[in-house]
Design an enzyme around this catalytic site. Structure first.
Site, PDB file in Angstrom:
ATOM      1  N   ARG A 124       0.848  -1.193   0.000  1.00  0.00           N
ATOM      2  CA  ARG A 124       0.000   0.000   0.000  1.00  0.00           C
ATOM      3  C   ARG A 124       0.881   1.239   0.000  1.00  0.00           C
ATOM      4  O   ARG A 124       1.859   1.307   0.759  1.00  0.00           O
ATOM      5  CB  ARG A 124      -0.906  -0.016   1.214  1.00  0.00           C
ATOM      6  CG  ARG A 124      -2.031   1.010   1.158  1.00  0.00           C
ATOM      7  CD  ARG A 124      -2.813   0.929   2.396  1.00  0.00           C
ATOM      8  NE  ARG A 124      -4.148   1.522   2.349  1.00  0.00           N
ATOM      9  CZ  ARG A 124      -4.736   2.017   3.411  1.00  0.00           C
ATOM     10  NH1 ARG A 124      -4.102   2.004   4.566  1.00  0.00           N
ATOM     11  NH2 ARG A 124      -5.946   2.514   3.335  1.00  0.00           N
ATOM     12  N   ASP A 256     -13.967  -1.951   5.703  1.00  0.00           N
ATOM     13  CA  ASP A 256     -12.998  -1.060   6.357  1.00  0.00           C
ATOM     14  C   ASP A 256     -13.020  -1.216   7.879  1.00  0.00           C
ATOM     15  O   ASP A 256     -12.503  -0.387   8.625  1.00  0.00           O
ATOM     16  CB  ASP A 256     -13.196   0.413   6.001  1.00  0.00           C
ATOM     17  CG  ASP A 256     -11.987   1.225   6.436  1.00  0.00           C
ATOM     18  OD1 ASP A 256     -12.161   2.380   6.870  1.00  0.00           O
ATOM     19  OD2 ASP A 256     -10.864   0.688   6.394  1.00  0.00           O
TER      20      ASP A 256
HETATM   21  O1  LIG Z   1      -9.019   2.536   7.061  1.00  0.00           O
HETATM   22  C1  LIG Z   1      -8.901   3.235   6.034  1.00  0.00           C
HETATM   23  O2  LIG Z   1      -8.811   2.726   4.895  1.00  0.00           O
HETATM   24  C2  LIG Z   1      -8.847   4.654   6.185  1.00  0.00           C
HETATM   25  C3  LIG Z   1      -8.042   5.283   7.101  1.00  0.00           C
HETATM   26  C4  LIG Z   1      -6.911   4.709   7.767  1.00  0.00           C
HETATM   27  C5  LIG Z   1      -6.062   3.790   7.225  1.00  0.00           C
HETATM   28  O3  LIG Z   1      -6.292   3.226   6.074  1.00  0.00           O
HETATM   29  C6  LIG Z   1      -4.838   3.364   7.927  1.00  0.00           C
HETATM   30  O4  LIG Z   1      -4.517   3.910   8.994  1.00  0.00           O
HETATM   31  O5  LIG Z   1      -4.179   2.464   7.409  1.00  0.00           O
HETATM   32  C7  LIG Z   1      -8.325   6.697   7.356  1.00  0.00           C
HETATM   33  O6  LIG Z   1      -8.894   7.357   6.439  1.00  0.00           O
HETATM   34  O7  LIG Z   1      -7.995   7.174   8.441  1.00  0.00           O
END
Ligand SMILES: O=C(O)/C=C(\C=C(/O)C(=O)O)C(=O)O
Length: 304
Positions: A124, A256
């Site tokens: 990612r 999510d």
């Molecule tokens: O969980 C999501 O995809 C979105 C968020 C966080 C992350 O992806 C992460 O910390 O890896 C966010 O928008 O805070």
């Protein structure tokens, strides 16, 4: 080690409602995370938030409650490039999960092979400054070149206003792209306006897969209490529906869970499942979104 959750942190919904929409057998939650548990898998010192614990047992409990068959567990930024918690969860799923890792440009071939053997199928790249310091583009290109021989892909998380500056770089990456949360469109703007049209053109140009996830993050109309409708998040529906109808074979869905960094409400995951028929409006589109597409991307060897 004990960790204190970030101020205002919202924990995931402990008792999600049973969905009314029955997921097709083998449906894939293609975007979820695990957090820690912190005492076993400490959160990274460089993290920009401290979450609650959210274990694989709890993720798999939600999977079974919603009628999901498989998960794609995405490394959360709070763990930095320490992929142990995610790898532990992928292994614990005994073939029913894949992983997306975070790696640094100096990652070794041996480390990548070990991640692949554990079930990881991509990395990612995160461009949200509130989540992580984005690596220089040269470093990202180095990582892309290192993972290409494994047949992996790159998951990209960016916000719509940043796409014009990033688009040409994304187009140079030599492997498949998967976009998180539709590139986070501003759903207060017209779905046929220049911003979202630019995103759709980007998806067309690069053949990127698109996750039509996170209506709860994108919605300005908010959860059912405000809308009074079971499907809620009504202002996100036209955007997700448009992506699904334009690219029915390149879309993915995810919960999510455990929903990091939500501030105004925490979604009922059962409600997120009930959102699906409002965006994928036929059984054929639902099957592509939930089964055929994620299986082709993450379990190509198991497609009957
Ligand atoms: O969980 C999501 O995809 C979105 C968020 C966080 C992350 O992806 C992460 O910390 O890896 C966010 O928008 O805070």
């Amino acid at each position: 080690i004990t960790f204190t959750k970030s101020a205002g942190w919202l924990d995931w919904c402990p008792e999600p409602g049973a969905p009314r929409f029955r997921l097709p057998v083998g449906a894939v939650d293609a975007h979820c995370h695990v957090f820690g548990p912190g005492e076993r898998f400490p959160f990274a010192p460089e993290r920009k938030y401290t979450p609650c614990d959210a274990s694989e047992e709890q993720l798999f409990g939600l999977r079974d409650r919603l009628g999901v068959g498989r998960n794609v567990i995405v490394q959360a930024t709070c763990h930095g490039a320490d992929n142990r918690a995610m790898v532990h969860a992928v292994r614990a799923a005994r073939g029913r999960a894949r992983g997306i890792a975070t790696v640094r440009p100096d990652v070794s071939e041996g480390e990548l092979r070990a991640l692949d053997e554990a079930g990881v199928r991509g990395v990612r790249f995160n461009f949200l400054k509130r989540l992580a310091d984005t690596a220089p583009k040269d470093d990202l290109a180095t990582i892309a070149a290192k993972i290409a021989p494994l047949g992996w892909h790159i998951v990209i998380y960016f916000e719509a206003p940043d796409l014009p500056e990033l688009e040409d770089f994304f187009a140079t990456l030599p492997i498949a792209l998967v976009v998180d949360h539709m590139g986070r469109p501003d759903v207060g703007r017209p779905v046929d306006g220049p911003e979202f049209s630019n995103f759709l053109r980007f998806a067309e140009r690069t053949g990127a897969w698109v996750k039509v996830s996170c209506p709860e993050r994108l919605s300005l109309s908010g959860p059912p209490a405000l809308d009074g409708e079971r499907n809620a998040y009504t202002d996100v529906v036209p955007f997700a529906r448009k992506v699904i109808e334009e690219f029915p074979d390149q879309v993915l869905w995810g919960t999510d869970w455990p929903h990091p960094n939500l501030t105004d409400h925490m979604p009922d995951d059962g409600l997120l499942v009930d959102h699906i028929p409002h965006i994928a409006t036929t059984p054929e589109l639902q099957r592509k979104l939930l089964v055929d597409n994620p299986m082709r991307l993450y379990w190509p060897g198991e497609i009957s």
